[in-house]
Scaffold this motif. Sequence first.
Motif, PDB file in Angstrom:
ATOM      1  N   GLU A   1       8.919 -11.365  -4.520  1.00  0.00           N
ATOM      2  CA  GLU A   1       8.356 -10.305  -4.698  1.00  0.00           C
ATOM      3  C   GLU A   1       8.802  -8.785  -4.696  1.00  0.00           C
ATOM      4  OE1 GLU A   1       3.958  -9.663  -3.571  1.00  0.00           O
ATOM      5  OE2 GLU A   1       4.392  -7.963  -3.670  1.00  0.00           O
TER       6      GLU A   1
ATOM      7  N   ARG B   1      -4.596   4.956  -6.883  1.00  0.00           N
ATOM      8  CA  ARG B   1      -4.498   3.321  -7.451  1.00  0.00           C
ATOM      9  C   ARG B   1      -5.428   2.641  -7.779  1.00  0.00           C
ATOM     10  NH1 ARG B   1      -1.388  -0.838  -4.479  1.00  0.00           N
ATOM     11  NH2 ARG B   1      -1.795  -0.396  -2.963  1.00  0.00           N
TER      12      ARG B   1
ATOM     13  N   GLY C   1      -2.754  10.747  -6.695  1.00  0.00           N
ATOM     14  CA  GLY C   1      -4.045   9.571  -6.589  1.00  0.00           C
ATOM     15  C   GLY C   1      -4.008   8.900  -6.466  1.00  0.00           C
TER      16      GLY C   1
ATOM     17  N   VAL D   1      -1.611   1.929 -11.275  1.00  0.00           N
ATOM     18  CA  VAL D   1      -1.048   3.198 -12.110  1.00  0.00           C
ATOM     19  C   VAL D   1      -2.030   4.367 -11.692  1.00  0.00           C
ATOM     20  CG1 VAL D   1      -1.819   4.155 -13.822  1.00  0.00           C
ATOM     21  CG2 VAL D   1      -0.815   2.317 -13.989  1.00  0.00           C
ATOM     22  N   SER D   2      -1.423   5.916 -11.418  1.00  0.00           N
ATOM     23  CA  SER D   2      -2.174   6.810 -10.661  1.00  0.00           C
ATOM     24  C   SER D   2      -1.751   7.672 -11.574  1.00  0.00           C
ATOM     25  CB  SER D   2      -2.346   6.537  -9.126  1.00  0.00           C
ATOM     26  OG  SER D   2      -1.262   7.401  -9.126  1.00  0.00           O
TER      27      SER D   2
ATOM     28  N   SER E   1       8.726  -2.286  -6.076  1.00  0.00           N
ATOM     29  CA  SER E   1       9.435  -0.403  -6.513  1.00  0.00           C
ATOM     30  C   SER E   1       8.437   0.380  -5.970  1.00  0.00           C
ATOM     31  CB  SER E   1       9.198  -0.300  -8.537  1.00  0.00           C
ATOM     32  OG  SER E   1       7.762   0.656  -8.590  1.00  0.00           O
TER      33      SER E   1
ATOM     34  N   VAL F   1       1.672   9.088 -12.182  1.00  0.00           N
ATOM     35  CA  VAL F   1       2.223   8.200 -10.761  1.00  0.00           C
ATOM     36  C   VAL F   1       1.993   6.439 -11.020  1.00  0.00           C
ATOM     37  CG1 VAL F   1       2.301   7.465  -8.309  1.00  0.00           C
ATOM     38  CG2 VAL F   1       2.131   9.798  -9.327  1.00  0.00           C
TER      39      VAL F   1
ATOM     40  N   LEU G   1       5.199  -0.861  -9.359  1.00  0.00           N
ATOM     41  CA  LEU G   1       5.610  -1.791  -9.770  1.00  0.00           C
ATOM     42  C   LEU G   1       5.983  -3.591  -8.842  1.00  0.00           C
ATOM     43  CD1 LEU G   1       7.351  -2.029 -13.248  1.00  0.00           C
ATOM     44  CD2 LEU G   1       4.667  -1.585 -12.769  1.00  0.00           C
TER      45      LEU G   1
END
Length: 475
Positions: free
Chosen positions: A154, A211, A209, A199-200, A157, A8, A11
């Motif tokens: 900024e 990140r 999970g 990221v996870s 997402s 998952v 960004l």
Amino acid sequence: MREEYKPVIGLEVHAELSTKTKIFCNCSTKFGAKPNTQVCPICMAMPGTLPVLNEKVVEYAVKAGLATNCTISKDSKNDRKNYFYPDLPKSYQISQYDKPLCENGYVEIDTKNGKKKIRILRIHIEEDAGKLNHDDFGGGSLVDLNRAGVPLIEIVSEPDIASSEEAESYLKKLKSILEYIEVSDCKMQEGSYRADVNVSVHKIGEPFGTRTESKNMNSFRSITREIDYEIERQIDVLENGGVVKQQTLRWDDVSGKTFAMRGKEEADDYRYFPEPDLVAIKLSDEYIQNIKDNLPELPESRYERYINEYNMSQKDAEIIVASKYLSDLFEKTSGICGNRKAVSNWIISDISRILNEKELEPANIPFSANQLAKMITMIDDGKISTKIAKTVLEELFENPKDPEEIVNEKGLSQISDEGEIKKIVEEILQNNPQSVQDYKAGKDRALGFLVGQAMKQTKGKANPQMLNKLFKEAL
Ligand code: ADP
Ligand code: ZN
Ligand code: MG
């Protein structure tokens, strides 16, 4: 089982806006000036100074929001995000917390399984920090505040991205949109387009999970490598019975690994509160509608046009459209020389290759559409061969000027004089009796070899059609 895990990814993209002046003062935003030459009491945070919001910043952010299908908030405000760092002179950053300018948009990307929408949670405006220059002076650090107060958007997402390839397509798509609407030059090497990568991993059916986050990454290659590495690392941790810690990581390009930097801050740690020195941002329907009506053509629409009207292949259209600069170069050059097919071929093959080799952004291509068009016309008129044109193109990258001048100066013009070519043909025939025999024995390949020899001898300058013709006649 490792295959049970799903990555998952979310960004947070920071794009520097290409306004002439900073977000709260009149200092220039130009990149590359001597340290601390584009500063004033406001962006140096002298006591008693007050910020004034640059209207262009709001306009550009609204443009970005509309181009990414966001809802624009008519009622928005600035907030203080408090933290201490030497490149942040006020010890707080003016950003937006609970009322961002744009919300709930999406960007569509192409994946192996067709089109996919990556949702955008929010786009807010904020100021960039200064820069620390390390190492120059005996291990100390020096602060350069030229970048302090440069406007940023900024773009956050939702965690809808499922692989490093999807992350790359999303980043490229978003970058091209920002370039097309001309709100950011998105020069990654200059840090004007950079991403925090979250990221996870989790098992299907289970909650997301924990990140990890790598901040300020500014190359597609590092980002995709970081994501792939993190996915594997986190699965290893979980498979070995451990837990993934919520952390800020540092990606090291050399070792290809991530390293823990610090625990993750929570919103509480930043003690956000409304910026008391700025008024709320109120936008009228007419204001928003007017920006909407004046949005330029977006990459999606150019892509369709290239395929439907110009019969370009999807792949070629994708490469050209991905960069506004390349796409503009394509349109301008085709307009001048009239040979659209040749222009797209040159852009997709040799120009893209050279950009890669030189690690140049398309926006830094040094030659003009006029010069490229001239080169293509010289090929079309038989003044130079495609092979010679490659040399001319290399020279256009090194030392751009009129291709005709390059050809004259370097003695590259094509030999099309029949007498001269005949002489060369005779010489080659004399020196290669074996090939002559082979050809006469029916081996057509021998002709190609002889033409190749003639080309070699003339450094590619002999007119290939004439060579073929004269060889055949002589044989
Ligand atoms: P922060 O500023 O604390 O990093 P934001 O809300 O600005 O928080 O951004 C969080 C980013 O992390 C978003 O892009 C979001 O999509 C992403 N994200 C949230 N949860 C996860 C998760 N479990 N795995 C990966 N990315 C996540
Ligand atoms: Zn200033
Ligand atoms: Mg973050």
